[in-house]
Design a protein around this motif. Structure first.
Motif, PDB file in Angstrom:
ATOM      1  N   VAL B  17      54.285  60.562  38.817  1.00  0.00           N
ATOM      2  CA  VAL B  17      55.518  61.150  39.377  1.00  0.00           C
ATOM      3  C   VAL B  17      56.580  61.291  38.282  1.00  0.00           C
ATOM      4  O   VAL B  17      57.236  62.330  38.156  1.00  0.00           O
ATOM      5  CB  VAL B  17      56.044  60.295  40.552  1.00  0.00           C
ATOM      6  CG1 VAL B  17      57.446  60.751  40.949  1.00  0.00           C
ATOM      7  CG2 VAL B  17      55.104  60.411  41.744  1.00  0.00           C
ATOM      8  N   ALA B  18      56.713  60.232  37.467  1.00  0.00           N
ATOM      9  CA  ALA B  18      57.736  60.261  36.413  1.00  0.00           C
ATOM     10  C   ALA B  18      57.461  61.398  35.432  1.00  0.00           C
ATOM     11  O   ALA B  18      58.382  62.139  35.038  1.00  0.00           O
ATOM     12  CB  ALA B  18      57.755  58.921  35.680  1.00  0.00           C
ATOM     13  N   ILE B  19      56.189  61.556  35.064  1.00  0.00           N
ATOM     14  CA  ILE B  19      55.840  62.628  34.113  1.00  0.00           C
ATOM     15  C   ILE B  19      56.121  63.997  34.722  1.00  0.00           C
ATOM     16  O   ILE B  19      56.715  64.871  34.092  1.00  0.00           O
ATOM     17  CB  ILE B  19      54.343  62.516  33.699  1.00  0.00           C
ATOM     18  CG1 ILE B  19      54.151  61.270  32.835  1.00  0.00           C
ATOM     19  CG2 ILE B  19      53.899  63.772  32.931  1.00  0.00           C
ATOM     20  CD1 ILE B  19      52.703  60.941  32.527  1.00  0.00           C
ATOM     21  N   LEU B  20      55.744  64.152  35.992  1.00  0.00           N
ATOM     22  CA  LEU B  20      55.967  65.440  36.659  1.00  0.00           C
ATOM     23  C   LEU B  20      57.454  65.741  36.797  1.00  0.00           C
ATOM     24  O   LEU B  20      57.895  66.878  36.589  1.00  0.00           O
ATOM     25  CB  LEU B  20      55.278  65.459  38.029  1.00  0.00           C
ATOM     26  CG  LEU B  20      53.751  65.502  37.995  1.00  0.00           C
ATOM     27  CD1 LEU B  20      53.184  65.455  39.401  1.00  0.00           C
ATOM     28  CD2 LEU B  20      53.262  66.752  37.283  1.00  0.00           C
ATOM     29  N   VAL B  21      58.217  64.696  37.138  1.00  0.00           N
ATOM     30  CA  VAL B  21      59.674  64.889  37.251  1.00  0.00           C
ATOM     31  C   VAL B  21      60.249  65.285  35.884  1.00  0.00           C
ATOM     32  O   VAL B  21      61.087  66.181  35.782  1.00  0.00           O
ATOM     33  CB  VAL B  21      60.360  63.608  37.796  1.00  0.00           C
ATOM     34  CG1 VAL B  21      61.875  63.702  37.631  1.00  0.00           C
ATOM     35  CG2 VAL B  21      60.000  63.412  39.268  1.00  0.00           C
ATOM     36  N   ILE B  25      62.191  68.651  34.994  1.00  0.00           N
ATOM     37  CA  ILE B  25      63.539  68.695  34.388  1.00  0.00           C
ATOM     38  C   ILE B  25      63.531  69.597  33.157  1.00  0.00           C
ATOM     39  O   ILE B  25      64.431  70.411  32.954  1.00  0.00           O
ATOM     40  CB  ILE B  25      64.013  67.263  34.037  1.00  0.00           C
ATOM     41  CG1 ILE B  25      64.299  66.489  35.328  1.00  0.00           C
ATOM     42  CG2 ILE B  25      65.265  67.301  33.158  1.00  0.00           C
ATOM     43  CD1 ILE B  25      64.600  65.022  35.136  1.00  0.00           C
ATOM     44  N   VAL B  26      62.472  69.461  32.343  1.00  0.00           N
ATOM     45  CA  VAL B  26      62.360  70.297  31.140  1.00  0.00           C
ATOM     46  C   VAL B  26      62.349  71.785  31.528  1.00  0.00           C
ATOM     47  O   VAL B  26      62.949  72.628  30.857  1.00  0.00           O
ATOM     48  CB  VAL B  26      61.081  69.926  30.344  1.00  0.00           C
ATOM     49  CG1 VAL B  26      60.766  70.969  29.276  1.00  0.00           C
ATOM     50  CG2 VAL B  26      61.247  68.559  29.699  1.00  0.00           C
ATOM     51  N   MET B  29      66.014  72.633  33.171  1.00  0.00           N
ATOM     52  CA  MET B  29      67.224  72.496  32.344  1.00  0.00           C
ATOM     53  C   MET B  29      67.748  73.810  31.733  1.00  0.00           C
ATOM     54  O   MET B  29      68.949  74.081  31.808  1.00  0.00           O
ATOM     55  CB  MET B  29      66.991  71.460  31.228  1.00  0.00           C
ATOM     56  CG  MET B  29      67.482  70.062  31.554  1.00  0.00           C
ATOM     57  SD  MET B  29      69.095  70.009  32.331  1.00  0.00           S
ATOM     58  CE  MET B  29      70.135  70.221  30.896  1.00  0.00           C
ATOM     59  N   PRO B  30      66.862  74.610  31.106  1.00  0.00           N
ATOM     60  CA  PRO B  30      67.390  75.858  30.523  1.00  0.00           C
ATOM     61  C   PRO B  30      68.058  76.745  31.572  1.00  0.00           C
ATOM     62  O   PRO B  30      69.113  77.314  31.332  1.00  0.00           O
ATOM     63  CB  PRO B  30      66.139  76.552  29.955  1.00  0.00           C
ATOM     64  CG  PRO B  30      65.137  75.481  29.804  1.00  0.00           C
ATOM     65  CD  PRO B  30      65.422  74.476  30.863  1.00  0.00           C
ATOM     66  N   PHE B  31      67.411  76.800  32.751  1.00  0.00           N
ATOM     67  CA  PHE B  31      67.966  77.620  33.813  1.00  0.00           C
ATOM     68  C   PHE B  31      69.290  77.023  34.312  1.00  0.00           C
ATOM     69  O   PHE B  31      70.258  77.734  34.563  1.00  0.00           O
ATOM     70  CB  PHE B  31      66.950  77.723  34.953  1.00  0.00           C
ATOM     71  CG  PHE B  31      67.281  78.800  35.919  1.00  0.00           C
ATOM     72  CD1 PHE B  31      67.145  80.135  35.554  1.00  0.00           C
ATOM     73  CD2 PHE B  31      67.748  78.508  37.182  1.00  0.00           C
ATOM     74  CE1 PHE B  31      67.477  81.143  36.430  1.00  0.00           C
ATOM     75  CE2 PHE B  31      68.081  79.516  38.063  1.00  0.00           C
ATOM     76  CZ  PHE B  31      67.939  80.828  37.684  1.00  0.00           C
ATOM     77  N   TRP B  32      69.303  75.700  34.405  1.00  0.00           N
ATOM     78  CA  TRP B  32      70.522  75.008  34.836  1.00  0.00           C
ATOM     79  C   TRP B  32      71.649  75.254  33.837  1.00  0.00           C
ATOM     80  O   TRP B  32      72.788  75.516  34.199  1.00  0.00           O
ATOM     81  CB  TRP B  32      70.228  73.504  34.972  1.00  0.00           C
ATOM     82  CG  TRP B  32      71.386  72.717  35.495  1.00  0.00           C
ATOM     83  CD1 TRP B  32      72.218  71.900  34.792  1.00  0.00           C
ATOM     84  CD2 TRP B  32      71.871  72.699  36.837  1.00  0.00           C
ATOM     85  NE1 TRP B  32      73.179  71.374  35.593  1.00  0.00           N
ATOM     86  CE2 TRP B  32      72.988  71.850  36.865  1.00  0.00           C
ATOM     87  CE3 TRP B  32      71.464  73.325  38.024  1.00  0.00           C
ATOM     88  CZ2 TRP B  32      73.707  71.590  38.025  1.00  0.00           C
ATOM     89  CZ3 TRP B  32      72.195  73.078  39.181  1.00  0.00           C
ATOM     90  CH2 TRP B  32      73.283  72.219  39.170  1.00  0.00           C
TER      91      TRP B  32
END
Lengths: 499, 288
Positions: B17-21, B25-26, B29-32
């Protein structure tokens, strides 16, 4: 089935609508000569089309030529240019731009795609010939003939060094006394050690710079060490980065780096980080374009800076800030052009007084008013759309030290800005022999810049011992095409200057 | 139930889950960053004050973008080319794939011809010369016709149609159905996952395509959105180089506003087609 039929009919209707729009838009025809120019007008055009706005309509009506632009403002311009020229319907004229412009000019001229302009210029372009300087024309030549009209920058050498005025005053340094390399070193050293901002903390630096973009760090003091221009040494025309002066310059820059006079983070500073550091008030000096756009956009004041001449050379002669070329781009005419006269009439008009006023002031009633016989720019139009008009014209009147142009520019940049422009012109020069040396096809496979910039960065930041590695660096350069470059450019030099 | 909760609590599950999250995020992030920058105060963005939430909320950049006639013109062309181009390409590719999935004379030769175009293509200039000799340069159809046929999609669809049971079409034939009726009423509905996937491929490619707008289109009013976007992104460099004056609005604000506004329509399509997307690709891959 009925649903599918509706979908098909809708599709056909949409197609018809699109076709209608296309044909209506291209139906205009007029009697005056028509020329098609492939260009790259990539500036804000206030939301208007490059082919339909007040500026281009004014030019069309004034010179009586129906100009139509094929505009590509993307980074694929060169691809577009190559494709259009390779087709059997090239434009009448086109822009050659960016670092490949001279290589492209040589290639197209060699293939007979371009029109040699020497005879035409003498006949149709008196104002162009009177306005554009010889070195700008020189760059547009191939095999001794002129193949393009240069867009000579009005600030053809734009670099200038700026020092904080308050630090000079706090430390009691008169900028007029800072002349030699030693004077500069002492001034910059005091910026680091003598607490010029008076906060009692050792937190100031001499020079702020960035390695991004044109890597201006590599322009500081270079000509003062004789390291900025190609020179003939023992019968060979050597590029600047192979001269002994370059080695001395590297050692000096390394000294500035080691003593934290040069910002230790310069190599990783992005452009915006550099300006943040300038705004932080902890850096005493920077080299930049005289226009200071980024500096002013931080809300900082030009009045707070002192523009300085570069340090004198060891023999006491004056050094310069070296810039790459007087031209931003060039406008070439294709061999198939049927309206050469109309194209050149357009380019020549740019250098007439009427054309120059249009360029620098814009349009009367839109950008300026005439008050007591003088051109007065409207407050909200000062400095606006100059780039747009420059690129629309393709060619410009570069001599801005004459009236009424001088007063018009002063309204946009202020008196001090104009002083800085004059100083940038006065202190600026080119790496002449390198600039005028033709492009050699044989060297296209070598990447000298990469080798030089890598070594330069390592040398300045102390990752290599300059004395111990200099010979190896030179040998490496010579093996990686340097010998061939030297041989070809020396032959050219001997032919051109040593007949 | 017990097994499920222990799976939830297991360390490996938490790591996955942590890796997928982290990956999510990666990706986000650019879109954000683009979104936050476009809604922030241009002056603060110019000064490098970027935070995770908009700083000094401002719609100024959007006001500038929506005032630009070229934005709407580009959007209009892109929407039209996406709708018309996708409809046309999907029809041609589906019909071609259906035909090639049947045992018709010359099928093998046609299949080879399709595969050859995957391996070799003419390059930009020869393709331009073909488009030019068909009088398509600087017309809307230069954006449509060269993209009508896509060999990858055809090969994918052929394997999908070929996998459909022969008995279905045979029984339809016994009931008097023609080849076109079988195609439209039986084969296409059965191939909806694959067709939806291809539709998404084609639509997204039309939406994102830049080079045909650059090379084939000269008139400003026919330039698609992507050409307008790249011109806008390149604009800041040119302005600095040629016009050393203060700009009223920072380039990054306008760029991010346009990018965000132009991404939204195509993003809105994804949720409707996503359920077909994975299924379509998997089926084609396994049965191919």
């Amino acid at each position: 089935m009925k649903k599918n039929l509706y979908a098909l009919v809708s599709l056909l209707l949409v197609c018809a609508m699109v076709l209608g729009t296309v044909t209506a838009a291209t139906a205009e025809e007029e009697d005056r000569p028509r020329i098609v120019i492939l260009t790259s007008i990539n500036v804000d055009t206030e939301g208007t089309d490059v082919n339909d706005n007040d500026y281009i309509n004014y030019i069309r009506d004034t010179i009586g030529v129906d100009i139509e632009f094929i505009n590509d403002g993307t980074n694929q311009y060169r691809q577009k240019m190559n494709t259009m020229l390779a087709s059997n319907n090239p434009p009448d004229a086109f822009m050659l731009m960016d670092v490949t412009q001279r290589t492209d000019l040589a290639r197209w001229a060699e293939e007979g795609m371009l029109l040699p302009l020497d005879d035409y210029l003498a006949e149709y372009c008196p104002d162009l010939l009177a306005s554009i300087k010889d070195e700008a024309w020189e760059v547009t030549k191939y095999d001794g003939k002129i193949y393009a009209v240069p867009f000579q920058r009005y600030d053809s050498t734009p670099y200038l060094t700026f020092v904080r005025k308050d630090w000079l005053e706090n430390l009691g340094i008169d900028p007029d006394d800072v002349k030699t390399i030693d004077d500069w070193y002492n001034m910059l050293k005091r910026f680091v050690t003598d607490d010029p901002d008076g906060n009692g903390i050792d937190d100031t630096y001499g020079i702020v710079s960035t390695s991004s973009g044109t890597h201006l760090t590599n322009s500081y003091f270079k000509d003062s060490f004789g390291a900025a221009r190609a020179q003939v040494v023992d019968g060979e025309l050597l590029p600047n980065y192979m001269l002994d002066g370059y080695k001395e310059w590297l050692k000096f820059m390394n000294k500035l780096y080691e003593e934290k006079i040069l910002d230790p983070e310069y190599i990783v500073n992005s452009g915006s980080q550099m300006w943040e550091k300038v705004a932080s008030g902890k850096y005493g000096m920077f080299l930049w374009f005289w226009g200071l756009q980024e500096y002013l956009s931080k809300g900082l004041d030009r009045e707070d800076l002192v523009a300085m001449a570069p340090p004198l050379r060891e023999d006491g002669s004056e050094a310069s800030y070296i810039y790459s070329s007087p031209n931003r781009h060039m406008m070439a005419i294709t061999a198939d052009c049927e309206n050469v006269e109309a194209v050149l009439k357009f380019f020549n008009w740019s250098c007439t007084e009427e054309g120059a006023i249009f360029l620098y002031a814009g349009l009367e009633g839109k950008d300026y008013d005439i008050v007591d016989g003088t051109i007065v720019l409207r407050e909200d139009r000062k400095g606006k759309n100059l780039g747009w008009r420059q690129l629309t014209l393709g060619v410009q009147q570069p001599n801005v030290d004459q009236e009424p142009i001088k007063s018009i520019l002063a309204q946009s940049f202020g008196e001090l800005g104009m002083e800085h422009l004059a100083l940038a012109t006065k202190y600026g020069a080119y790496n002449d022999l390198d600039l005028f040396c033709p492009i050699f096809e044989e060297l296209s496979q070598y990447d000298f810049d990469k080798i030089v910039s890598e070594y330069t960065d390592k040398a300045i930041t102390g990752q290599v011992d300059i004395d111990a590695t200099w010979d190896e660096y030179i040998q490496n350069l010579r093996q990686m095409g340097g010998d061939l470059k030297i041989q070809l450019s020396t032959d050219w030099y001997n032919n051109e200057y040593n007949k | 139930m017990q097994a499920r909760s222990s799976r939830k609590l297991s360390l490996s599950y938490a790591i996955i889950v942590a890796i997928l999250v982290a990956f999510a995020i990666v990706c986000i992030m650019p879109f954000w960053y683009v979104m936050v920058s476009s809604f922030s105060d241009p002056q603060l963005i110019k000064e490098g004050l970027f935070k995770l939430l908009p700083t000094g909320w401002s719609l100024e950049a959007y006001r500038v973008v929506f005032r630009d006639v070229r934005f709407f013109n580009g959007l209009r062309i892109t929407v039209l080319r996406t709708v018309i181009g996708t409809a046309l390409a999907l029809s041609v590719q589906t019909m071609m794939a259906y035909a090639l999935s049947k045992k018709i004379p010359g099928r093998r030769i046609f299949m080879k011809l399709v595969v050859v175009t995957i391996l070799f293509n003419g390059g930009i200039i020869p393709t331009y010369l073909v488009v030019q000799s068909l009088y398509l340069v600087d017309t809307f159809f230069a954006l449509i016709l060269p993209m009508v046929f896509n060999p990858w999609n055809v090969v994918l669809l052929v394997s999908f149609f070929a996998a459909q049971p022969q008995s279905v079409s045979e029984s339809a034939k016994l009931d008097g159905a023609g080849e076109f009726t079988i195609f439209l009423k039986l084969s296409v509905p059965l191939a909806v996952p694959a067709i939806a996937t291809i539709l998404l491929f084609i639509a997204v490619r039309h939406w994102n395509e830049l080079m045909d707008g650059v090379i084939y289109i000269n008139s400003s009013n026919l330039k698609p959105m992507q050409v307008y976007l790249i011109e806008l992104v390149m604009r800041s460099t040119t302005n600095t180089m040629i016009e050393p004056t203060e700009q009223s609005l920072t380039a990054i604000s306008i760029q991010t506003a346009v990018i965000f506004a132009s991404c939204l329509p195509i993003l809105a399509v994804y949720p409707f087609l996503q359920r077909f997307f994975v299924k379509g690709i998997m089926v084609g891959a396994v049965k191919g």
